[in-house]
Motif scaffolding. Structure first.
Motif, PDB file in Angstrom:
ATOM      1  N   MET A   1       0.856  -1.168   0.000  1.00  0.00           N
ATOM      2  CA  MET A   1       0.000   0.000   0.000  1.00  0.00           C
ATOM      3  C   MET A   1       0.899   1.226   0.000  1.00  0.00           C
ATOM      4  O   MET A   1       1.533   1.544   0.985  1.00  0.00           O
ATOM      5  N   SER A   2       0.969   1.897  -1.104  1.00  0.00           N
ATOM      6  CA  SER A   2       1.831   3.058  -1.211  1.00  0.00           C
ATOM      7  C   SER A   2       0.986   4.323  -1.148  1.00  0.00           C
ATOM      8  O   SER A   2       0.217   4.598  -2.052  1.00  0.00           O
ATOM      9  N   SER A   3       1.137   5.064  -0.087  1.00  0.00           N
ATOM     10  CA  SER A   3       0.396   6.294   0.118  1.00  0.00           C
ATOM     11  C   SER A   3       1.325   7.283   0.804  1.00  0.00           C
ATOM     12  O   SER A   3       2.272   6.896   1.472  1.00  0.00           O
TER      13      SER A   3
ATOM     14  N   TYR B   1       4.782   1.274  14.128  1.00  0.00           N
ATOM     15  CA  TYR B   1       6.207   1.485  14.381  1.00  0.00           C
ATOM     16  C   TYR B   1       6.795   0.152  14.817  1.00  0.00           C
ATOM     17  O   TYR B   1       6.171  -0.602  15.569  1.00  0.00           O
ATOM     18  N   VAL B   2       8.000  -0.156  14.353  1.00  0.00           N
ATOM     19  CA  VAL B   2       8.702  -1.374  14.768  1.00  0.00           C
ATOM     20  C   VAL B   2       9.797  -0.968  15.745  1.00  0.00           C
ATOM     21  O   VAL B   2      10.736  -0.259  15.376  1.00  0.00           O
ATOM     22  N   SER B   3       9.655  -1.389  16.999  1.00  0.00           N
ATOM     23  CA  SER B   3      10.658  -1.044  18.014  1.00  0.00           C
ATOM     24  C   SER B   3      11.960  -1.800  17.753  1.00  0.00           C
ATOM     25  O   SER B   3      11.970  -2.826  17.073  1.00  0.00           O
TER      26      SER B   3
ATOM     27  N   ASP C   1       9.476   1.200   6.018  1.00  0.00           N
ATOM     28  CA  ASP C   1       9.944  -0.142   5.664  1.00  0.00           C
ATOM     29  C   ASP C   1       8.693  -0.983   5.458  1.00  0.00           C
ATOM     30  O   ASP C   1       8.072  -1.428   6.419  1.00  0.00           O
ATOM     31  N   GLU C   2       8.314  -1.169   4.205  1.00  0.00           N
ATOM     32  CA  GLU C   2       7.070  -1.875   3.905  1.00  0.00           C
ATOM     33  C   GLU C   2       7.085  -3.329   4.342  1.00  0.00           C
ATOM     34  O   GLU C   2       6.030  -3.941   4.464  1.00  0.00           O
ATOM     35  N   THR C   3       8.272  -3.899   4.625  1.00  0.00           N
ATOM     36  CA  THR C   3       8.321  -5.284   5.101  1.00  0.00           C
ATOM     37  C   THR C   3       7.908  -5.376   6.570  1.00  0.00           C
ATOM     38  O   THR C   3       7.543  -6.444   7.042  1.00  0.00           O
ATOM     39  N   GLY C   4       7.998  -4.251   7.305  1.00  0.00           N
ATOM     40  CA  GLY C   4       7.629  -4.258   8.717  1.00  0.00           C
ATOM     41  C   GLY C   4       8.597  -5.002   9.605  1.00  0.00           C
ATOM     42  O   GLY C   4       8.235  -5.469  10.680  1.00  0.00           O
TER      43      GLY C   4
ATOM     44  N   GLY D   1      13.911  -2.509  12.644  1.00  0.00           N
ATOM     45  CA  GLY D   1      13.732  -1.772  13.887  1.00  0.00           C
ATOM     46  C   GLY D   1      13.882  -0.275  13.675  1.00  0.00           C
ATOM     47  O   GLY D   1      14.762   0.158  12.943  1.00  0.00           O
ATOM     48  N   GLY D   2      13.012   0.520  14.281  1.00  0.00           N
ATOM     49  CA  GLY D   2      13.050   1.964  14.152  1.00  0.00           C
ATOM     50  C   GLY D   2      12.316   2.486  12.933  1.00  0.00           C
ATOM     51  O   GLY D   2      12.340   3.679  12.656  1.00  0.00           O
ATOM     52  N   SER D   3      11.653   1.609  12.195  1.00  0.00           N
ATOM     53  CA  SER D   3      10.947   2.009  10.983  1.00  0.00           C
ATOM     54  C   SER D   3       9.437   2.071  11.223  1.00  0.00           C
ATOM     55  O   SER D   3       8.941   1.687  12.279  1.00  0.00           O
TER      56      SER D   3
END
Length: 86
Positions: A1-3, A13-15, A71-74, A77-79
């Motif tokens: 999903m590109s928006s 958020y990925v810690s 980071d679309e992969t999820g 970290g930090g993304s």
């Protein structure tokens, strides 16, 4: 999903998690957290400032401290990434 993100949008958020121990384990592994966009880099719309909602409180991740990148992969970290549709 590109928006394109905008202030007030909800993202994930990925810690980073805690540092790796000598055996390769972590006390707290990376986790996905709810976050809200607080600012968008005018030169790179994929870099945003966030307020991250953790079970123990809020964490601010502003652009002045480097912000958070898409980071679309999820997995990074930090993304941040868009919430998954369920």
């Amino acid at each position: 999903m590109s928006s394109t993100p905008s202030v007030g949008r909800i993202v994930r958020y990925v810690s980073h998690g805690t540092p790796l121990r000598s055996d390769g384990s972590q006390e707290f592994p990376p986790a996905h957290r709810a976050a809200m966009v607080t600012e968008v880099d005018p030169h790179d719309p994929h870099r945003v400032g966030l307020v991250v909602y953790n079970p123990t409180g809020q964490h601010f991740h502003p652009l002045s401290a480097g912000g958070s990148v898409l980071d679309e992969t999820g997995k990074l970290g930090g993304s941040w990434h868009w919430p998954e549709r369920v």
